[in-house]
Design an enzyme around this catalytic site. Sequence first.
Site, PDB file in Angstrom:
ATOM      1  N   TYR A  73      54.976  34.912  50.678  1.00  0.00           N
ATOM      2  CA  TYR A  73      53.435  33.924  50.659  1.00  0.00           C
ATOM      3  C   TYR A  73      52.970  32.468  51.319  1.00  0.00           C
ATOM      4  O   TYR A  73      52.169  32.138  52.413  1.00  0.00           O
ATOM      5  CB  TYR A  73      52.058  34.268  49.733  1.00  0.00           C
ATOM      6  CG  TYR A  73      50.454  34.012  50.449  1.00  0.00           C
ATOM      7  CD1 TYR A  73      49.792  35.404  50.405  1.00  0.00           C
ATOM      8  CD2 TYR A  73      50.014  32.360  50.132  1.00  0.00           C
ATOM      9  CE1 TYR A  73      48.371  35.190  50.343  1.00  0.00           C
ATOM     10  CE2 TYR A  73      48.896  32.990  50.572  1.00  0.00           C
ATOM     11  CZ  TYR A  73      48.008  33.866  50.574  1.00  0.00           C
ATOM     12  OH  TYR A  73      46.340  33.428  51.272  1.00  0.00           O
ATOM     13  N   PHE A 125      39.934  34.788  80.322  1.00  0.00           N
ATOM     14  CA  PHE A 125      41.231  35.392  80.223  1.00  0.00           C
ATOM     15  C   PHE A 125      39.547  36.003  79.945  1.00  0.00           C
ATOM     16  O   PHE A 125      39.010  35.399  79.258  1.00  0.00           O
ATOM     17  CB  PHE A 125      41.979  35.936  79.736  1.00  0.00           C
ATOM     18  CG  PHE A 125      42.104  37.467  78.886  1.00  0.00           C
ATOM     19  CD1 PHE A 125      42.239  38.162  80.020  1.00  0.00           C
ATOM     20  CD2 PHE A 125      42.089  37.404  78.148  1.00  0.00           C
ATOM     21  CE1 PHE A 125      43.057  39.703  79.750  1.00  0.00           C
ATOM     22  CE2 PHE A 125      42.401  39.344  77.724  1.00  0.00           C
ATOM     23  CZ  PHE A 125      43.230  40.177  78.880  1.00  0.00           C
ATOM     24  N   ASP A 126      39.506  37.302  79.523  1.00  0.00           N
ATOM     25  CA  ASP A 126      38.277  38.352  78.596  1.00  0.00           C
ATOM     26  C   ASP A 126      37.837  37.825  78.119  1.00  0.00           C
ATOM     27  O   ASP A 126      37.078  37.797  76.929  1.00  0.00           O
ATOM     28  CB  ASP A 126      38.159  39.700  79.359  1.00  0.00           C
ATOM     29  CG  ASP A 126      39.755  40.570  78.629  1.00  0.00           C
ATOM     30  OD1 ASP A 126      40.777  39.637  78.134  1.00  0.00           O
ATOM     31  OD2 ASP A 126      38.641  41.903  78.819  1.00  0.00           O
ATOM     32  N   ASP A 216      45.896  27.950  78.064  1.00  0.00           N
ATOM     33  CA  ASP A 216      46.335  29.211  77.783  1.00  0.00           C
ATOM     34  C   ASP A 216      47.426  29.537  78.086  1.00  0.00           C
ATOM     35  O   ASP A 216      47.403  29.705  78.858  1.00  0.00           O
ATOM     36  CB  ASP A 216      45.051  29.788  78.180  1.00  0.00           C
ATOM     37  CG  ASP A 216      45.202  31.506  77.491  1.00  0.00           C
ATOM     38  OD1 ASP A 216      46.429  32.291  77.133  1.00  0.00           O
ATOM     39  OD2 ASP A 216      43.934  32.210  77.778  1.00  0.00           O
ATOM     40  N   ALA A 218      49.627  32.003  77.598  1.00  0.00           N
ATOM     41  CA  ALA A 218      50.328  33.341  77.162  1.00  0.00           C
ATOM     42  C   ALA A 218      51.500  33.586  77.940  1.00  0.00           C
ATOM     43  O   ALA A 218      52.217  33.733  77.747  1.00  0.00           O
ATOM     44  CB  ALA A 218      49.109  34.701  77.839  1.00  0.00           C
ATOM     45  N   LYS A 259      53.148  38.297  74.767  1.00  0.00           N
ATOM     46  CA  LYS A 259      53.608  38.809  75.748  1.00  0.00           C
ATOM     47  C   LYS A 259      54.986  38.293  76.881  1.00  0.00           C
ATOM     48  O   LYS A 259      56.110  38.340  75.669  1.00  0.00           O
ATOM     49  CB  LYS A 259      51.893  37.936  76.693  1.00  0.00           C
ATOM     50  CG  LYS A 259      51.530  38.348  77.067  1.00  0.00           C
ATOM     51  CD  LYS A 259      50.223  38.365  76.448  1.00  0.00           C
ATOM     52  CE  LYS A 259      48.868  38.606  76.687  1.00  0.00           C
ATOM     53  NZ  LYS A 259      48.251  38.658  75.669  1.00  0.00           N
ATOM     54  N   HIS A 450      34.186  46.348  78.506  1.00  0.00           N
ATOM     55  CA  HIS A 450      35.201  47.332  78.805  1.00  0.00           C
ATOM     56  C   HIS A 450      36.357  48.753  78.503  1.00  0.00           C
ATOM     57  O   HIS A 450      36.478  49.664  78.159  1.00  0.00           O
ATOM     58  CB  HIS A 450      36.266  47.133  79.810  1.00  0.00           C
ATOM     59  CG  HIS A 450      37.017  46.192  79.238  1.00  0.00           C
ATOM     60  ND1 HIS A 450      36.119  44.856  78.812  1.00  0.00           N
ATOM     61  CD2 HIS A 450      38.495  45.502  79.502  1.00  0.00           C
ATOM     62  CE1 HIS A 450      37.195  43.810  78.584  1.00  0.00           C
ATOM     63  NE2 HIS A 450      38.560  44.717  78.559  1.00  0.00           N
TER      64      HIS A 450
HETATM   65  N1  F0G Z   1      44.546  34.351  77.067  1.00  0.00           N
HETATM   66  C1  F0G Z   1      45.265  34.840  78.263  1.00  0.00           C
HETATM   67  C2  F0G Z   1      45.872  34.968  79.456  1.00  0.00           C
HETATM   68  C3  F0G Z   1      45.609  36.399  78.355  1.00  0.00           C
HETATM   69  O1  F0G Z   1      45.881  37.516  78.986  1.00  0.00           O
HETATM   70  C4  F0G Z   1      45.555  37.459  76.419  1.00  0.00           C
HETATM   71  C5  F0G Z   1      45.157  38.991  76.399  1.00  0.00           C
HETATM   72  C6  F0G Z   1      44.836  36.793  75.360  1.00  0.00           C
HETATM   73  C7  F0G Z   1      44.108  35.065  75.958  1.00  0.00           C
HETATM   74  C8  F0G Z   1      44.254  37.309  74.312  1.00  0.00           C
HETATM   75  O2  F0G Z   1      45.920  37.348  73.855  1.00  0.00           O
HETATM   76  O3  F0G Z   1      45.621  40.479  73.419  1.00  0.00           O
HETATM   77  O4  F0G Z   1      46.567  38.348  72.371  1.00  0.00           O
HETATM   78  O5  F0G Z   1      44.618  38.219  71.782  1.00  0.00           O
HETATM   79  N2  F0G Z   1      45.735  39.261  77.974  1.00  0.00           N
HETATM   80  C9  F0G Z   1      46.341  40.852  77.617  1.00  0.00           C
HETATM   81  C10 F0G Z   1      46.116  41.929  79.016  1.00  0.00           C
HETATM   82  C11 F0G Z   1      45.210  41.595  76.602  1.00  0.00           C
HETATM   83  O6  F0G Z   1      46.287  42.875  78.118  1.00  0.00           O
HETATM   84  O7  F0G Z   1      46.075  41.104  79.918  1.00  0.00           O
HETATM   85  P1  F0G Z   1      45.423  38.777  72.563  1.00  0.00           P
END
Ligand code: F0G
Length: 459
Positions: A73, A125-126, A216, A218, A259, A450
């Site tokens: 833990y 990102f969304d 960000d 990713a 990613k 979506h």
């Molecule tokens: N930022 C970016 C640029 C992303 O592409 C994603 C996720 C996230 C944040 C959020 O990360 O999914 O680990 O919570 N993108 C995926 C996509 C879901 O399909 O582009 P997460």
Amino acid sequence: MKPIYYPEPFRIKSVEPLKMLTREEREKKIAEANYNVFYLASRDVYIDLLTDSGTNAMSSQQWAGVMVGDESYAGAECYYRVQEAAQKIFTMPYIQLVHQGRAAEKVLLPILLEGKKYAIANMHFDTTRAHVELAGARAIDCVVPEALDTTKYYDFKGNMDTARLEQYIKELGAENIGVIIMTITNNSAGGQPVSVANIRETRAIAKKYGIKFMIDAARYAENSYFVKQREPEFKNKSIQEIIAATFEGADCFTMSSKKDAIVNMGGLIGCRDKALFEVIKQRCISFEGFITYGGMSGRDIEALAIGLSEGVDEHYLQYRIGQMQYLAGRLEEAGIPFQSPVGGHAVFVDAKKLLPHIPYYEFPAQALAIELYKEAGIRACDIGSYMLGNDPDTGKQLEADFEFTRLAIPRRVYTQSHLDVIADALINIKERASTIKGYKIVEEPPILRHFTAKLRPLD
Ligand code: F0G
């Protein structure tokens, strides 16, 4: 552009069988899924291009790491290993594990946006947009205009429009802006890279006005590969050196490890300020778990520590970006429009151009995604007006800058013949493009609609 490719720098030790349903079966499945690809069962999908997130194939080293993972833990061995790897790669002293990217956003963004009205990004990102809105602020996108013309070549279509950024700051008031975010690569613009020069410029503006600068991260490794190819200053630098230049002077970062770190689950937050880190840790304990595991199991942390270094290997990145370039090359030969030059993790087909008879409020990119499923069992997704949703203030459907059907390629998963199946399916669809109809939404939630909305085809 000829469809060039770089052969896989690995061989395959374990396989997952796939099956292809008949066209009739696929038509039935997508109707039962209410024309929302997120409702399809993966067993009914032949090639799954829904996302490159968490869909990666791990290496034999990572699977061996899974066995070694320490499930304590507090203070697990893998925690120290991942700390060391992340501190070295991102050159930030304070690193917090979380279970995925949006968890990092949930922990960090409300701190940065407390008492503020806006976040400005090259593009949100969304989920990032959702967390900005959940924190009571508004998300403003500020990408360079070159990104908007999908046919125009530009080295760094992911860049921030720095002139417009400064204008926004003056108009909205620096004191109202909680954070400036640089998303690398710029997913929503088409997995497009951001140059280090643009990152430096944006960081300098943030500093000038006393606004926090966040990355960000990713797809930090894919972004760095493009920088090496296209930004002369970095031609002879290693991927690691480019990452260091990218993160230099950034206040903090959020990252989805699903990613470029080539794992199936995980996320990170990093920062330079000890006081900020203390607040992050406290919020993490209540949302994610104790600071040394942050919502992850030890085996996943161990795989992450290994994946972080595999993801920055230049030969791997050449093959990885090469897959996009091969697929894009085949589409270009066939006259299928996409965001060009192709980006890092996906080919973004320009549905606005392929289906010009479908207006944004009838969701051309969603229509094309459904057509791809019907044609060959390929699951792609809409990155357009369907994903963007409604204006949070007026409730009206927003018009997105792009109508992309995204073909996201999971890392180390599909072979070149899979890529050919995808190209051939799109070529067939192009032949009958003018007969494809739009869609209407019959049910939708207010945020991130979506994923769960239900749709019907229009007659
Ligand atoms: N930022 C970016 C640029 C992303 O592409 C994603 C996720 C996230 C944040 C959020 O990360 O999914 O680990 O919570 N993108 C995926 C996509 C879901 O399909 O582009 P997460």
